[in-house]
Write an enzyme that holds these catalytic residues in place. Structure first.
Site, PDB file in Angstrom:
ATOM      1  N   CYS A 161       0.929  -1.096   0.081  1.00  0.00           N
ATOM      2  CA  CYS A 161      -0.031   0.064   0.167  1.00  0.00           C
ATOM      3  C   CYS A 161       1.014   1.234   0.072  1.00  0.00           C
ATOM      4  O   CYS A 161       0.334   2.435  -0.459  1.00  0.00           O
ATOM      5  CB  CYS A 161      -0.888   0.032   1.276  1.00  0.00           C
ATOM      6  SG  CYS A 161      -0.243  -0.255   2.772  1.00  0.00           S
ATOM      7  N   GLU A 185       8.511  -1.227  10.850  1.00  0.00           N
ATOM      8  CA  GLU A 185       7.426  -2.197  10.895  1.00  0.00           C
ATOM      9  C   GLU A 185       7.992  -3.522  10.161  1.00  0.00           C
ATOM     10  O   GLU A 185       8.795  -3.589   9.499  1.00  0.00           O
ATOM     11  CB  GLU A 185       6.276  -1.375  10.177  1.00  0.00           C
ATOM     12  CG  GLU A 185       6.461  -1.120   8.786  1.00  0.00           C
ATOM     13  CD  GLU A 185       6.039  -1.898   7.685  1.00  0.00           C
ATOM     14  OE1 GLU A 185       5.246  -2.936   8.207  1.00  0.00           O
ATOM     15  OE2 GLU A 185       6.484  -1.841   6.440  1.00  0.00           O
TER      16      GLU A 185
END
Lengths: 431, 264
Positions: free
Chosen positions: A50, A115
């Site tokens: 994304c 992340e």
């Protein structure tokens, strides 16, 4: 062979542009096939998440058209002009491309620093490339290496430590407030997206989670979630009266006014006989009257407090980023040395193959002439191979060093031609 | 000539004081640098302290339990060891900031005793007296530690209330755990103190005197009785820990105040 990357990410392109260039799972196979259709592209991989779309390719030509090929690929996919795409894209070659890939795998280039998700996304992209046979010698070495660097950066530094999303930061805050959840009773108030995210962080999959209770105004929804995850339920009208049961309450309902008033807070503390009550309110508008925090033994945390916790985590991660950059730089140097060494693979193969053919012919000749019995073939093979390896060791090392020092393929061939004629001397000695 | 055990106890006291200042940042949730260094100083001080007590016992040819000052040497050693254990623990390090100054104060008090020409200690000795001293010492140490943990509870709850610094959460255990540990220590120390009071009265042939020390010890026992009654009826939270702060004053006061039959 050169490794290159062309892409765009959340830093260089707005979401509208990222949407247009995104390659969905269903499109990856055809996109990889299209890329492999370009004559100069020998290997390719598409990483599309994304926050980024990146084309990693290994090309053979030493011409500036590679960038043009990749751009034309994007142009065909999106229907946008190259001039419209260019301002949002970045393009790296060799050392820069490797360093970029390693930074991506380490989470240094992610929207949320450090992340973990990007590692599994890279792994999946690599699997697609393997399935499509678009990953060759270079990508098969570099991508697993990037995955290794990603894992190392997370295990050797604290780049992924602490919570970075609202729901996980709320859970982390809850753990700091009441300790390990194993022996703690937690109440979830609401059944919306945020509560479900928090619930998934809390529950042990496939097990009974009797210490977690859920309540919701629409009770059927609470029952459904409880059944799916092995939780307990309590009617929405009754949870305040049962406040003595819980060590921590997480709340996030869609109510437009507080579901817990100041008076409710006073009553709850009275019911608990002063036992500390911790409530984390993730709702906006807030579920709990903010004045409750002023009640003795009532500890109330809202979205601002959770955000402060996230900011704290991010500042710690930023401090760790320097260590990860060092790790990335170290492994980039190693990969580049490997890639340079790869240039020598083919010349070394042909060089050694040439001498091996001579060795085999000589073994056959000596057996045929009866200098050795057939039963001695194995020993003869062994001896001749060992001798050849001894003689060829130095030139082989020389070729490898030349390649690592950046010699072109022509320079390598020129060196080879200087060592090949030695065979005739050997033949003469045999005679 | 200055006695060796006085020097050793004084060195230990100085080391505990230095460590107290070095660890003070822990209370505000800061990470301290060179934790190993402070641990090393504590270990050295504990060794000097132990050696000092052994030499004192050898010189006096008796255990150091004949006066409050002598007993302080033992209690301070217990607190120094607790400080070291707390400093090495993951989430109890802040406790060492409160136990080390107590160790420093008490060891200096016991060092002062070493300089006295003749100890005013009682020479009477009986199994009842040994039981009386042992139970009061252990009971008081438990109550003192419980009250210190209550200070941590109040500090932690103050930080949580003011949302000043979330970092502090990692240097101290959660509130309920602090409350539970403090409660367990009182459950352990209370019967010992009660036994100490009863055995003391027995030693005095059940003769009640308004000795200030005895009166304060009884007041301390009463306060902890109130605490236990409140806890057993379910009361928790800051108010209960305020009560333990009063308990801390009583414990220290009743320990240090001189009495007719309890020489300093």
């Amino acid at each position: 062979m050169r490794l290159e990357v062309l892409g765009l990410n959340h830093k260089t392109a707005p979401v509208e542009m990222r949407e247009q260039l995104a390659v969905s799972e269903g499109e990856v196979s055809s996109a990889l096939a299209d890329l492999m259709g370009f004559a100069e592209i020998k290997e390719c991989l598409i990483l599309s998440t994304c926050n980024r779309t990146e084309l990693y390719v290994v090309s053979s030509k030493q011409v500036p058209s590679r960038y043009t090929s990749l751009m034309s690929f994007l142009k065909e996919r999106t229907g946008l002009r190259v001039a419209a795409l260019e301002p949002y894209c970045y393009y790296y070659e060799q050392a820069e491309a490797v360093a970029h890939l390693f930074r991506v795998a380490s989470g240094l280039d992610s929207m949320v620093l450090g992340e973990n998700q990007i590692l599994s996304q890279l792994k999946q992209s690599y699997q697609f490339a393997l399935d499509q046979n678009s990953a060759g010698a270079i990508l098969n070495r570099v991508i697993p290496w990037a995955l290794k660097v990603g894992k190392l950066s997370r295990s050797q530094t604290a780049i992924n430590q602490g919570a970075a999303s609202i729901s996980s930061a709320a859970i982390e805050l809850g753990k700091a407030l009441v300790g390990d959840f194993k022996d703690k009773n937690v109440l979830l108030v609401g059944a919306g997206h945020m509560i479900q995210l928090a619930m998934h962080s809390l529950v042990a999959k496939g097990e009974e989670n009797k210490n977690i209770t859920i309540t919701n105004r629409t009770y059927a929804k609470a029952l459904e979630l409880a059944e799916q995850n092995g939780l307990q339920t309590v009617p929405f009208e009754g949870w305040k009266q049962e406040v003595r049961r819980w060590d921590l309450i997480l709340t996030c309902t869609a109510s437009d006014r507080p579901i817990l008033s100041f008076q409710d807070g006073l009553d709850m503390i009275r019911l608990r006989k002063g036992r500390p009550l911790f409530i984390i309110d993730m709702a906006l508008p807030r579920d709990v009257d903010s004045r409750c925090h002023s009640i003795e033994n009532f500890y109330l945390y809202n979205l601002d407090d959770i955000q402060a916790n996230i900011d704290n985590t991010m500042s710690k991660r930023s401090e760790e980023a320097k260590r990860v950059e060092d790790l990335v730089a170290h492994h980039t140097r190693q990969v580049l040395a490997y890639l340079e060494g790869q240039k020598a693979a083919k010349p070394i193969q042909s060089f050694r193959g040439y001498y091996d053919n001579i060795r085999e012919a000589e073994v056959e000749r000596f057996l045929k002439k009866g200098f050795f019995a057939e039963s001695q073939r194995e020993q003869l093979e062994h001896f001749s191979r060992a001798l050849m390896n001894k003689f060829l060791h130095q030139p082989t090392v020389e070729i490898r060093n030349l390649a690592r020092a950046g010699a072109t393929e022509e320079e390598l061939h020129s060196y080879l031609s200087s060592v090949m004629p030695a065979t005739s001397i050997e033949e003469g000695e045999e005679e | 000539m200055i006695p060796t055990h006085f020097i050793l106890l004084l060195v230990a006291g100085v080391c505990y004081t230095v460590v107290t200042f070095g660890l003070s940042d822990l209370l505000s949730g800061q990470q301290i640098e060179s934790r190993k260094k402070w641990e090393g100083i504590l270990v050295f001080a504990i060794a000097a302290h132990t050696l000092g007590l052994l030499i004192a016992a050898f010189v006096r040819k008796s255990l150091p339990i004949h006066s409050i000052a002598q007993i302080s040497g033992l209690i301070s050693l217990m607190f120094a060891i607790i400080s070291l254990m707390a400093l090495r623990s993951k989430d109890f390090s802040a406790l060492s900031c409160l136990t080390t100054p107590i160790a420093a104060g008490l060891v200096c008090f016991s060092a002062w005793d070493a300089m006295r020409p003749e100890s005013a200690a009682s020479n009477v000795w009986s199994p009842w007296l040994a039981a009386h001293i042992a139970s009061i010492v252990l009971g008081y140490a438990s109550l003192l530690l419980a009250s210190i943990i209550s200070i941590l509870y109040l500090l932690q709850s103050d930080n949580l209330k003011n949302k000043r610094n979330f970092k502090i959460l990692s240097s101290m255990p959660p509130l309920e755990r602090l409350g539970s540990i403090s409660h367990k220590l009182i459950q352990m120390g209370y019967p010992l103190v009660i036994f100490g009071i009863v055995s003391g009265l027995s030693l005095a042939n059940w003769h009640w005197s308004w000795d200030p020390k005895v009166v304060m010890v009884v007041c301390t026992g009463l306060l902890y009785t109130i605490y236990l009654a409140a806890r057993s009826s379910g009361w928790q939270g800051r108010q209960v820990h305020y009560l333990l702060l009063v308990g801390l004053v009583l414990v220290i006061g009743s320990y240090l105040i001189p009495g007719e039959v309890h020489p300093l």
